[in-house]
Scaffold this motif. Structure first.
Motif, PDB file in Angstrom:
ATOM      1  N   MET A 130       0.845  -1.189   0.000  1.00  0.00           N
ATOM      2  CA  MET A 130       0.000   0.000   0.000  1.00  0.00           C
ATOM      3  C   MET A 130       0.885   1.244   0.000  1.00  0.00           C
ATOM      4  O   MET A 130       1.834   1.350   0.777  1.00  0.00           O
ATOM      5  N   TRP A 131       0.574   2.196  -0.881  1.00  0.00           N
ATOM      6  CA  TRP A 131       1.378   3.404  -1.057  1.00  0.00           C
ATOM      7  C   TRP A 131       0.559   4.636  -0.699  1.00  0.00           C
ATOM      8  O   TRP A 131      -0.659   4.671  -0.902  1.00  0.00           O
ATOM      9  N   HIS A 178       2.780   4.824   9.629  1.00  0.00           N
ATOM     10  CA  HIS A 178       1.781   3.780   9.404  1.00  0.00           C
ATOM     11  C   HIS A 178       2.279   2.668   8.480  1.00  0.00           C
ATOM     12  O   HIS A 178       1.488   1.865   7.989  1.00  0.00           O
ATOM     13  N   GLY A 179       3.585   2.628   8.262  1.00  0.00           N
ATOM     14  CA  GLY A 179       4.185   1.514   7.543  1.00  0.00           C
ATOM     15  C   GLY A 179       3.810   1.401   6.089  1.00  0.00           C
ATOM     16  O   GLY A 179       3.871   0.315   5.500  1.00  0.00           O
ATOM     17  N   MET A 180       3.438   2.529   5.463  1.00  0.00           N
ATOM     18  CA  MET A 180       3.124   2.513   4.044  1.00  0.00           C
ATOM     19  C   MET A 180       4.388   2.764   3.228  1.00  0.00           C
ATOM     20  O   MET A 180       5.446   3.098   3.769  1.00  0.00           O
ATOM     21  N   ASN A 181       4.287   2.606   1.911  1.00  0.00           N
ATOM     22  CA  ASN A 181       5.320   3.053   0.990  1.00  0.00           C
ATOM     23  C   ASN A 181       4.958   4.472   0.553  1.00  0.00           C
ATOM     24  O   ASN A 181       3.808   4.888   0.675  1.00  0.00           O
ATOM     25  N   HIS A 222       9.575   5.675   9.524  1.00  0.00           N
ATOM     26  CA  HIS A 222       9.118   4.366   9.059  1.00  0.00           C
ATOM     27  C   HIS A 222       9.858   3.265   9.817  1.00  0.00           C
ATOM     28  O   HIS A 222      11.059   3.388  10.088  1.00  0.00           O
ATOM     29  N   PRO A 223       9.166   2.167  10.158  1.00  0.00           N
ATOM     30  CA  PRO A 223       9.847   1.070  10.857  1.00  0.00           C
ATOM     31  C   PRO A 223      11.054   0.518  10.104  1.00  0.00           C
ATOM     32  O   PRO A 223      12.001   0.027  10.726  1.00  0.00           O
ATOM     33  N   ASP A 224      11.043   0.599   8.767  1.00  0.00           N
ATOM     34  CA  ASP A 224      12.153   0.067   7.975  1.00  0.00           C
ATOM     35  C   ASP A 224      13.277   1.071   7.759  1.00  0.00           C
ATOM     36  O   ASP A 224      14.273   0.750   7.097  1.00  0.00           O
ATOM     37  N   GLY A 225      13.111   2.283   8.255  1.00  0.00           N
ATOM     38  CA  GLY A 225      14.161   3.284   8.141  1.00  0.00           C
ATOM     39  C   GLY A 225      14.572   3.564   6.706  1.00  0.00           C
ATOM     40  O   GLY A 225      13.726   3.760   5.832  1.00  0.00           O
TER      41      GLY A 225
END
Length: 339
Positions: free
Chosen positions: A179-180, A195-198, A228-231
């Protein structure tokens, strides 16, 4: 010239899918043919933009369902679906269905805010609830919850001969991670990250910290990844109008240059009360475009793009532009074709 950015990993394109009111099928068929061509050329993704009550694709999800049956590999996205026109529960069902049909290739992009020309359309769109509709981030959260499998009701089980689920069906594993959010401000970039989106970086941004488009876009990318959780590994795709002219005819080059020139004045200063900045359209040979992109502060921060096709060109122009993007500009940016 600055050192090149990291090699481009994913090359995509975006189209609006214009059509003639007297022959809408031809325009939609042209869009499907362009997506098929994109797959043959090795593009990683094809994206459709919404146009409501206009002569462009009003239902990208339906068109992408058709595209999913005419392609096998290319990823299919929306850039972006304005959620003010949508019911999140129903949209989640449609997205999950198309993702299943495509074999997990759907990349839905969304945005918030009231529908364009809301005062003129609200009676048709929300005749009983226009004053109370919420067009903020809560609408995206509802969609994310449904796509990611959270309950939509407290009822499930068997009633008579029918079985009911408390979650959207079908559930499509992995869709929630694809989801972007189409963002044009620092606030939206931060929210998408949290919210962890792209993130789909827009070719239209708010001039909040600067009046230099590349600097603004760069600040959005860094803000998004910081939350973002993925940094730094969080996915960002850059959207710009990029028109290579390597194999263009003299007439096509003149058309492209005139198109860009007409749109250039709006790119020089912030526009309107919201201080919106528009990205300049890039026109030239692939060698020239690669140099300009490598010098672009935001491009140097990403490894995915969805270059926008100009909205008013002919089918043959899109064939030429896509071919040059895939065979000339992409390789000049370090990209290797898929498949």
């Amino acid at each position: 010239m600055p050192l090149p950015s990291q090699p481009l990993r994913k090359l995509g394109f975006l189209t609006i899918g214009l059509f003639d009111e007297a022959d809408p099928r031809r325009g939609h068929e042209s869009t499907l043919e362009i997506i098929e061509l994109g797959e043959r050329l090795g593009f990683d993704s094809a994206w459709l933009r919404h146009r409501h009550l206009q002569y462009g694709i009003s239902s990208p999800v339906a068109v992408l369902a058709a595209a999913s049956q005419r392609t096998h590999r290319i990823e299919l996205g929306t850039a972006v679906t304005p959620l003010g026109w949508e019911n999140p529960l129903r949209l989640a069902e449609d997205l999950s269905t198309v993702d299943i049909l495509s074999g997990g290739r759907l990349n839905p992009g969304v945005s918030v805010g009231p529908p364009m020309h809301y005062d003129q359309v609200k009676q048709a769109l929300y005749p009983d609830t226009a004053a109370s509709e919420d067009f903020g981030y809560d609408r995206v959260e509802r969609l994310l919850d449904f796509v990611r499998g959270k309950p939509a009701t407290d009822f499930s089980g068997v009633e008579g001969f029918e079985a009911f689920s408390d979650r959207v069906q079908p559930q499509s594993p992995g869709l929630g991670g694809r989801m972007w959010y189409g963002g044009g401000s620092l606030r939206s970039a931060r929210w998408a990250g949290e919210h962890g989106m792209n993130l789909l970086t827009s070719s239209v941004v708010k001039a909040e910290e600067s009046e230099d488009f590349a600097e603004i876009q760069l600040s959005h990318i860094r803000t998004f990844r910081a939350h973002h959780p993925d940094g730094d590994a969080a996915r960002v795709s850059q959207g710009l109008v990029v028109i290579p002219t390597d194999s263009a005819t003299r007439e096509q080059r003149a058309k492209y240059e005139e198109y860009a020139a007409q749109r250039t004045p709006r790119t020089t200063t912030p526009q309107g009360p919201a201080r919106m900045m528009f990205a300049p359209d890039l026109v030239g040979t692939s060698e020239e475009l690669a140099e300009r992109l490598h010098a672009h502060a935001a491009f140097r921060e990403i490894d995915e793009v969805a270059f926008a096709l100009p909205f008013t060109f002919d089918h043959e122009d899109y064939v030429q532009i896509l071919t040059d993007l895939a065979t000339r500009l992409g390789p000049a940016l370090g990209w290797r074709r898929a498949g």
